[in-house]
Scaffold this active site. Sequence first.
Site, PDB file in Angstrom:
ATOM      1  N   LEU A  97     -10.968 101.878  30.056  1.00  0.00           N
ATOM      2  CA  LEU A  97     -11.276 103.114  29.077  1.00  0.00           C
ATOM      3  C   LEU A  97     -10.032 103.459  28.380  1.00  0.00           C
ATOM      4  CD1 LEU A  97     -12.239 105.615  32.226  1.00  0.00           C
ATOM      5  CD2 LEU A  97     -13.636 104.693  30.798  1.00  0.00           C
ATOM      6  N   HIS A  98      -8.923 103.039  28.403  1.00  0.00           N
ATOM      7  CA  HIS A  98      -7.975 103.202  27.549  1.00  0.00           C
ATOM      8  C   HIS A  98      -8.200 102.647  26.179  1.00  0.00           C
ATOM      9  CE1 HIS A  98      -6.421  99.355  28.186  1.00  0.00           C
ATOM     10  NE2 HIS A  98      -5.359  99.774  28.219  1.00  0.00           N
ATOM     11  N   ASP A  99      -9.196 101.731  25.994  1.00  0.00           N
ATOM     12  CA  ASP A  99      -9.686 101.174  24.779  1.00  0.00           C
ATOM     13  C   ASP A  99     -10.662 101.929  23.955  1.00  0.00           C
ATOM     14  OD1 ASP A  99      -8.153  98.968  25.380  1.00  0.00           O
ATOM     15  OD2 ASP A  99     -10.036  97.405  25.732  1.00  0.00           O
ATOM     16  N   GLU A 155      -5.421 101.185  34.853  1.00  0.00           N
ATOM     17  CA  GLU A 155      -4.885 100.721  33.466  1.00  0.00           C
ATOM     18  C   GLU A 155      -3.760 101.671  33.230  1.00  0.00           C
ATOM     19  OE1 GLU A 155      -8.164 102.710  31.077  1.00  0.00           O
ATOM     20  OE2 GLU A 155      -7.236 104.533  31.086  1.00  0.00           O
TER      21      GLU A 155
END
Length: 408
Positions: free
Chosen positions: A306-308, A335
């Site tokens: 998700l942090h991408d 993450e």
Amino acid sequence: MIAGTDDDRGSPPVLPGERLQEAWRRLRAEKLADRGFRRRAAANPLIRPIATRSAGRLFDLAAGFVYSQILRAVIDLDLLGRLESGPKTADDLAGPLGLSPAAARRLLDAAAALDLVEARSDGAYGIAALGSVLQAEDGVRAMIAHHDMLYDDLRDPVALLRGEAGETRLSRFWPYAGDAAAPEGGARPASGDGEADGTADAYGPYSELMARSQSFVADDVLDVFSFGDRNSLLDLGGGEGVFAEAAAERWPHLEIRLVDLPEVAARAESRLRAAGLAGRVSVRGADLFDAPALGAADVVSFVRVLHDHEDDAALALLRLAHRALTPGGEVMIAEPIAGMPGARRVGHAYFGFYLLAMGSGRARSAVELADLLARAGFWNVRTRYARGALPLAVTTARRRGEGPIWRL
């Protein structure tokens, strides 16, 4: 201004304790800006340790790039690997390293200053405790070797912040980040620098890096999150299957499905087949943003996914997970996040600028991640922390209205 007057209507009231805290901060800033005060503090035996520690931290910030390049030389020359058989002198190492004895000694002394090796009384050098950890973690060494792209992209950090840096090497290396408006399958890699060429081969380098670095993440996550009362796992954006493989080995009863881009899924199938897990883990190649029907699972996982992505894309993925869960199931997100206790620099500093150079995503705080989960229809958000080579937050949530607040 005084809280409650006409001058600050609409602003939250300022509490007395906050005013005192702000006054203390102003006084501290004023004193620390005074060189004479700092010299007197360093001479005072009662507060000398604080003054010395602060000065050391400031120097380490200024010298950080030099330290990272020493670390890169240690990795590139396999210095730690050459010391695994036992302590050696600079003369012993000069030939294998391709350096003069003086240069070998310079590198060894620098590595000793960084606590990677330690000097012995007989003039030899051996692996220090931190070096032993580094040598044991292949994924960490892979990330260090990968950093030449990041450093290249950060040559002008102001231009990067202003959006004036142009195409970056990291955006070419990570194919799905090449076009922030069309993440994952919607973007194909741009050509240039050998990082990506628009073919399936472009997915190999980043998939391999993720697999190597995922190896030291998977066990840490599984130490925090238990599948003991779960029967099925849907691993979205699961890469080459490192986490799926670790989960299958840890929990033999678990039915596991993995979904990632077709180019990456093919690599996952090969890896899992070689591990003897072809019958345990099913793999599907799909663009997650096309919202395919994925079937139901007790747990839907996003491990370093998700942090991408920017908020809209991350929200779409969470809603996809919401639809795929069985009643009472959980979404699990693992993450690095911003503001992790004891690891504040990991989120905002490292990943904040890494993802900026990559061109997609950001490190979110626990509060921001919980807000995204709420918007996707989740509640009972719980955050725990894994403490391995890469500090991670493991966040879980259930669909609104389902399940108990806590589970082991």
